[in-house]
Design an enzyme around this catalytic site. Structure first.
Site, short mmCIF file in Angstrom:
data_model
loop_
_atom_site.label_atom_id
_atom_site.label_comp_id
_atom_site.label_asym_id
_atom_site.label_seq_id
_atom_site.Cartn_x
_atom_site.Cartn_y
_atom_site.Cartn_z
N GLY A 150 1.40 46.17 33.02
CA GLY A 150 2.06 44.88 33.11
C GLY A 150 2.85 44.70 34.39
O GLY A 150 3.50 43.68 34.58
N CYS A 151 2.82 45.69 35.27
CA CYS A 151 3.51 45.60 36.55
C CYS A 151 2.49 45.32 37.64
O CYS A 151 1.40 45.90 37.63
CB CYS A 151 4.24 46.92 36.87
SG CYS A 151 5.57 47.30 35.72
N ALA A 152 2.84 44.47 38.57
CA ALA A 152 1.95 44.18 39.70
C ALA A 152 1.81 45.41 40.58
O ALA A 152 0.73 45.70 41.08
CB ALA A 152 2.47 43.00 40.50
#
Length: 143
Positions: free
Chosen positions: A49-51
């Site tokens: 869920g982190c870029a």
């Protein structure tokens, strides 16, 4: 409820007038963090869920709800390393039961972060917070 380490960061942010100075301070916090050994940069520790790429390695001392929570973190982006350092200041040293009671959103709003992070970064911070809370809840459930 916040830790002394987090309160110190908040006081520094209060002293810094503009966002560019605060942004630089977040990066400096990340640079001051010890690096996570390459051996721990594995899929099981990666935060989805982190870029940017983010890994969180929990370090729990003790068992059950009173166990002490700590973690190491790493990212391939300097600003995200700084955000990890801020989350570390917010959560490290608390009991795993206390971790679940921290209002991270309110704490980050106190720093003015929520209004200056991109939607992608905000989603990444939420994903890190969810992972931290899940790790603490899992540790609290072990007797």
């Amino acid at each position: 409820m916040t830790t002394d380490a987090f309160d110190e960061i908040a006081e520094t942010f209060d002293f810094l007038d503009d966002w560019e100075d605060r942004y630089r301070h977040v990066i400096e916090l990340g640079k001051a963090m010890p690096p996570l050994d390459e051996a721990f940069r594995v899929p099981g520790l990666k935060v989805e869920g982190c870029a940017s790429q983010v890994w969180l390695l929990p370090r729990i001392e003790g068992r059950g709800p009173q166990a002490r929570f700590d973690f190491q973190g790493e990212s391939d982006a300097m600003i995200v390393r700084g955000l990890i350092a801020i989350l570390h200041a917010l959560y490290a040293g608390l009991s795993v039961a206390e971790v679940g009671r921290i209002d991270a959103r309110a704490a980050l709003e106190r720093l003015g972060l929520t209004e200056h992070l991109s939607a992608q970064r905000s989603n990444g911070v939420r994903a890190m917070i969810e992972r931290i809370r899940a790790l603490a809840a899992e540790a609290a459930a072990t007797a």
